[in-house]
Scaffold this motif. Structure first.
Motif, PDB file in Angstrom:
ATOM      1  N   ALA A   1       0.958  -1.135   0.013  1.00 31.74           N
ATOM      2  CA  ALA A   1      -0.041  -0.064   0.089  1.00 31.74           C
ATOM      3  C   ALA A   1       1.165   1.281  -0.072  1.00 31.74           C
ATOM      4  CB  ALA A   1      -0.958   0.030   1.162  1.00 31.74           C
ATOM      5  N   HIS A   2       0.487   2.348  -0.848  1.00 31.81           N
ATOM      6  CA  HIS A   2       1.389   3.588  -0.850  1.00 31.81           C
ATOM      7  C   HIS A   2       1.387   4.470   0.263  1.00 31.81           C
ATOM      8  CE1 HIS A   2       1.106   3.118  -5.620  1.00 31.81           C
ATOM      9  NE2 HIS A   2       1.659   1.845  -4.851  1.00 31.81           N
ATOM     10  N   ASN A   3       0.361   4.362   1.357  1.00 32.50           N
ATOM     11  CA  ASN A   3       0.586   5.133   2.431  1.00 32.50           C
ATOM     12  C   ASN A   3      -0.196   4.385   3.491  1.00 32.50           C
ATOM     13  OD1 ASN A   3      -2.363   6.427   2.130  1.00 32.50           O
ATOM     14  ND2 ASN A   3      -1.343   7.500   0.621  1.00 32.50           N
ATOM     15  N   ALA A   4      -0.339   5.084   4.666  1.00 32.08           N
ATOM     16  CA  ALA A   4      -0.999   4.338   5.714  1.00 32.08           C
ATOM     17  C   ALA A   4      -2.678   4.489   5.658  1.00 32.08           C
ATOM     18  CB  ALA A   4      -0.512   5.008   7.112  1.00 32.08           C
ATOM     19  N   ASP A   5      -3.209   5.415   4.853  1.00 28.65           N
ATOM     20  CA  ASP A   5      -4.457   5.426   4.886  1.00 28.65           C
ATOM     21  C   ASP A   5      -4.885   4.476   3.871  1.00 28.65           C
ATOM     22  OD1 ASP A   5      -4.886   8.413   6.176  1.00 28.65           O
ATOM     23  OD2 ASP A   5      -3.700   8.923   4.878  1.00 28.65           O
ATOM     24  N   VAL A   6      -4.109   4.240   2.768  1.00 25.67           N
ATOM     25  CA  VAL A   6      -4.427   3.012   1.720  1.00 25.67           C
ATOM     26  C   VAL A   6      -4.531   1.766   2.510  1.00 25.67           C
ATOM     27  CG1 VAL A   6      -3.968   2.153  -0.330  1.00 25.67           C
ATOM     28  CG2 VAL A   6      -3.727   4.520   0.053  1.00 25.67           C
ATOM     29  N   ALA A   7      -3.527   1.559   3.156  1.00 26.77           N
ATOM     30  CA  ALA A   7      -3.362   0.499   4.111  1.00 26.77           C
ATOM     31  C   ALA A   7      -4.480   0.013   4.830  1.00 26.77           C
ATOM     32  CB  ALA A   7      -1.991   0.417   5.034  1.00 26.77           C
ATOM     33  N   GLN A   8      -5.002   1.182   5.498  1.00 22.70           N
ATOM     34  CA  GLN A   8      -6.488   0.882   6.541  1.00 22.70           C
ATOM     35  C   GLN A   8      -7.550   0.449   5.491  1.00 22.70           C
ATOM     36  OE1 GLN A   8      -6.653   0.872   9.960  1.00 22.70           O
ATOM     37  NE2 GLN A   8      -8.537  -0.066   9.497  1.00 22.70           N
ATOM     38  N   SER A   9      -7.551   1.093   4.306  1.00 24.55           N
ATOM     39  CA  SER A   9      -8.696   0.750   3.549  1.00 24.55           C
ATOM     40  C   SER A   9      -8.251  -0.745   3.013  1.00 24.55           C
ATOM     41  CB  SER A   9      -8.461   1.530   2.044  1.00 24.55           C
ATOM     42  OG  SER A   9      -8.775   2.976   2.549  1.00 24.55           O
TER      43      SER A   9
ATOM     44  N   GLN B   1      -1.360   9.515  -2.235  1.00 23.81           N
ATOM     45  CA  GLN B   1       0.031   9.912  -2.411  1.00 23.81           C
ATOM     46  C   GLN B   1       0.418  10.053  -4.006  1.00 23.81           C
ATOM     47  OE1 GLN B   1       3.054   7.684  -0.625  1.00 23.81           O
ATOM     48  NE2 GLN B   1       4.661   8.776  -1.627  1.00 23.81           N
ATOM     49  N   LEU B   2       0.466  11.407  -4.375  1.00 20.35           N
ATOM     50  CA  LEU B   2       0.715  11.669  -5.709  1.00 20.35           C
ATOM     51  C   LEU B   2       2.257  11.349  -6.113  1.00 20.35           C
ATOM     52  CD1 LEU B   2      -1.334  15.124  -5.845  1.00 20.35           C
ATOM     53  CD2 LEU B   2      -2.102  12.882  -6.773  1.00 20.35           C
ATOM     54  N   SER B   3       2.168  10.614  -7.288  1.00 17.22           N
ATOM     55  CA  SER B   3       3.655  10.486  -7.844  1.00 17.22           C
ATOM     56  C   SER B   3       4.250  11.509  -7.935  1.00 17.22           C
ATOM     57  CB  SER B   3       3.688   9.489  -9.126  1.00 17.22           C
ATOM     58  OG  SER B   3       2.898   8.200  -8.855  1.00 17.22           O
ATOM     59  N   VAL B   4       3.674  12.749  -8.439  1.00 14.96           N
ATOM     60  CA  VAL B   4       4.456  13.845  -8.762  1.00 14.96           C
ATOM     61  C   VAL B   4       5.175  14.578  -7.372  1.00 14.96           C
ATOM     62  CG1 VAL B   4       2.379  15.462  -8.411  1.00 14.96           C
ATOM     63  CG2 VAL B   4       4.263  16.105 -10.017  1.00 14.96           C
ATOM     64  N   CYS B   5       4.707  14.237  -6.311  1.00  9.55           N
ATOM     65  CA  CYS B   5       5.193  14.820  -5.096  1.00  9.55           C
ATOM     66  C   CYS B   5       6.711  14.287  -4.992  1.00  9.55           C
ATOM     67  CB  CYS B   5       4.622  14.664  -3.943  1.00  9.55           C
ATOM     68  SG  CYS B   5       2.850  15.123  -3.950  1.00  9.55           S
ATOM     69  N   GLY B   6       6.737  13.047  -5.243  1.00 10.71           N
ATOM     70  CA  GLY B   6       8.205  12.241  -5.414  1.00 10.71           C
ATOM     71  C   GLY B   6       9.254  12.828  -6.236  1.00 10.71           C
ATOM     72  N   GLU B   7       8.533  13.310  -7.547  1.00  3.75           N
ATOM     73  CA  GLU B   7       9.223  13.790  -8.556  1.00  3.75           C
ATOM     74  C   GLU B   7       9.657  15.282  -8.155  1.00  3.75           C
ATOM     75  OE1 GLU B   7       7.052  11.472 -12.118  1.00  3.75           O
ATOM     76  OE2 GLU B   7       6.223  13.165 -11.384  1.00  3.75           O
ATOM     77  N   ALA B   8       8.831  15.965  -7.567  1.00  2.00           N
ATOM     78  CA  ALA B   8       9.261  17.273  -7.167  1.00  2.00           C
ATOM     79  C   ALA B   8      10.381  17.258  -6.169  1.00  2.00           C
ATOM     80  CB  ALA B   8       8.070  18.085  -6.519  1.00  2.00           C
ATOM     81  N   VAL B   9      10.169  16.403  -5.034  1.00  2.00           N
ATOM     82  CA  VAL B   9      11.358  16.416  -4.192  1.00  2.00           C
ATOM     83  C   VAL B   9      12.533  15.805  -4.556  1.00  2.00           C
ATOM     84  CG1 VAL B   9      11.960  14.931  -2.024  1.00  2.00           C
ATOM     85  CG2 VAL B   9       9.630  16.015  -2.193  1.00  2.00           C
ATOM     86  N   GLY B  10      12.518  14.864  -5.717  1.00  2.00           N
ATOM     87  CA  GLY B  10      13.638  14.443  -6.461  1.00  2.00           C
ATOM     88  C   GLY B  10      14.217  15.502  -7.018  1.00  2.00           C
ATOM     89  N   ALA B  11      13.492  16.490  -7.950  1.00  2.00           N
ATOM     90  CA  ALA B  11      13.965  17.331  -8.550  1.00  2.00           C
ATOM     91  C   ALA B  11      14.409  18.696  -7.809  1.00  2.00           C
ATOM     92  CB  ALA B  11      12.952  17.795  -9.828  1.00  2.00           C
TER      93      ALA B  11
ATOM     94  N   MET C   1       2.478  -4.361   3.400  1.00  2.00           N
ATOM     95  CA  MET C   1       3.162  -3.549   4.054  1.00  2.00           C
ATOM     96  C   MET C   1       2.874  -2.094   3.366  1.00  2.00           C
ATOM     97  SD  MET C   1       7.015  -5.445   3.466  1.00  2.00           S
ATOM     98  CE  MET C   1       7.669  -4.179   4.140  1.00  2.00           C
ATOM     99  N   VAL C   2       3.442  -1.118   4.114  1.00  2.00           N
ATOM    100  CA  VAL C   2       3.283   0.441   3.582  1.00  2.00           C
ATOM    101  C   VAL C   2       4.608   0.520   2.924  1.00  2.00           C
ATOM    102  CG1 VAL C   2       2.989   2.777   4.140  1.00  2.00           C
ATOM    103  CG2 VAL C   2       1.408   1.045   5.187  1.00  2.00           C
ATOM    104  N   VAL C   3       4.842   1.084   1.647  1.00  2.00           N
ATOM    105  CA  VAL C   3       5.694   1.428   1.015  1.00  2.00           C
ATOM    106  C   VAL C   3       5.520   2.668   0.160  1.00  2.00           C
ATOM    107  CG1 VAL C   3       7.485   1.027  -0.670  1.00  2.00           C
ATOM    108  CG2 VAL C   3       6.876  -0.931   0.950  1.00  2.00           C
ATOM    109  N   GLU C   4       5.862   3.826   0.592  1.00  2.00           N
ATOM    110  CA  GLU C   4       5.610   5.073  -0.219  1.00  2.00           C
ATOM    111  C   GLU C   4       6.678   4.984  -1.382  1.00  2.00           C
ATOM    112  OE1 GLU C   4       6.468   5.108   3.274  1.00  2.00           O
ATOM    113  OE2 GLU C   4       4.867   5.859   4.296  1.00  2.00           O
ATOM    114  N   ASP C   5       6.327   6.184  -1.929  1.00  2.00           N
ATOM    115  CA  ASP C   5       7.360   6.411  -3.005  1.00  2.00           C
ATOM    116  C   ASP C   5       8.578   7.161  -2.559  1.00  2.00           C
ATOM    117  OD1 ASP C   5       4.831   5.680  -4.449  1.00  2.00           O
ATOM    118  OD2 ASP C   5       4.981   7.603  -6.048  1.00  2.00           O
TER     119      ASP C   5
END
Length: 337
Positions: free
Chosen positions: A124-132, A250-260, A144-148
């Protein structure tokens, strides 16, 4: 340590940053097999059959030790489990579940959620999705929770959105899905003629084409970009827009913005506030006025926000490796650790 045969990660989509960012840490080969979103039922069925054959062909040739699948679409899970049952019984199957897997219509597809219990790990991509997922009966022992992780960029090349396009550039990677506040963003851009909003993605996927036709002059639709051009645009822009109407995403673009290392104008949801607390300006994306004010805040604090996001990226990458990447590989017995 089991490495023979390697690892394949299948996704029936043209591109997804998540697995590209995870691949250097997890050691899998990414395989993208696109499905046309707005095709008719017969055309989509043909597309599914073609992708199924391509997926099975690759697995039979390479006999991977681990098969990762991006869900939805659910048929990927069927083929991965069939491969393990008939070809390589010691293969590891990892179901990487996006949020839509736990919402209708995908959560109701026969042999979908019920087969997740046959996987070695369900991500699951975050704790909220894991609960769902837990609420829908997914086995907590497999979940398992594994964020981008933050994205990695080569830092080469440049992208030209057109002659005379003034800065600052705010980039919004759009899929034109129903959770994206396109109308509000365009209205906010109209209120802020001093900024340029560059929207990537296939405009044919926008259900309301009138929005595209009536967009203000400071909005440019640059289309679906190659990975090289998109990476260059992310590296060369001034800020990134990350918008969704839904919490728990959790938007993929957020990890892209952090990486850039780019400041973000981001939706004010509980999930995004928790995951990306630094280098960001949060706005109510249901109100164009709030988005317009957010443009001003980003520009006024641009250097401060860029320094914050750069430091946060280093912290986030180290944290992901220690608490997500390495524990996941240990659990799958895939290494290296």
């Amino acid at each position: 340590m089991k490495k023979q045969g390697g690892q394949l990660y299948f996704a029936w989509i043209g591109f997804q940053r998540r697995q590209i960012s995870m691949a250097p840490h997890c050691g899998f080969e990414t395989v993208f097999l696109p499905v046309e979103r707005r095709a008719g039922r017969i055309a989509k069925l043909r597309n599914y059959l073609r992708n199924s054959l391509a997926m099975m062909s690759m697995m039979l040739r390479q006999r991977p030790q681990a098969v990762w699948v991006q869900l939805p679409q659910v048929p990927l899970l069927w083929w991965a489990l069939l491969y393990r049952a008939l070809v390589r019984r010691d293969a590891v199957v990892v179901a990487d579940c996006h949020n839509a897997m736990f919402r209708p219509p995908w959560s109701r597809v026969p042999l979908g959620l019920s087969l997740l219990s046959r996987c070695d790990v369900v991500l699951a991509h975050n704790a909220d999705v894991a609960q769902s997922a837990l609420d829908l009966g997914v086995d907590p022992e497999r979940l398992m929770v594994v964020e981008d992780p933050p994205a990695s960029f080569l830092g080469t090349g440049s992208f030209d959105p057109g002659a005379g396009v003034p800065r600052p550039w705010f980039v919004f990677p759009a899929s034109f899905a129903k959770d994206e506040p396109i109308a509000e963003l365009l209205e906010a851009a109209r209120m802020q003629p001093g900024v340029t909003v560059l929207i990537t993605g296939n405009v044919a996927n926008c259900k309301d084409q009138e929005l595209i036709r009536r967009a203000p002059a400071n909005v440019r639709f640059v289309g679906f970009l190659s990975r090289q051009d998109f990476d260059a645009l992310m590296i060369g822009c001034d800020a990134v827009i990350a918008f969704t109407r839904f919490d728990g995403i959790q938007l993929s673009v957020c990890g892209e913005a952090v990486g850039a290392g780019k400041p973000m104008l981001i939706s004010n949801t509980a999930t995004l506030r928790r995951l990306f607390p630094k280098g960001t300006v949060f706005v109510d994306t249901d109100r164009a006025e709030d988005i317009a004010a957010g443009f001003t805040q980003v520009l006024e604090r641009r250097e401060e926000l860029a320094a914050e996001i750069d430091k946060f990226g280093t912290e986030m990458r180290d944290h992901w490796l220690q608490t997500r990447g390495r524990p996941l590989l240990r659990r799958l017995n895939l290494g290296p650790f």
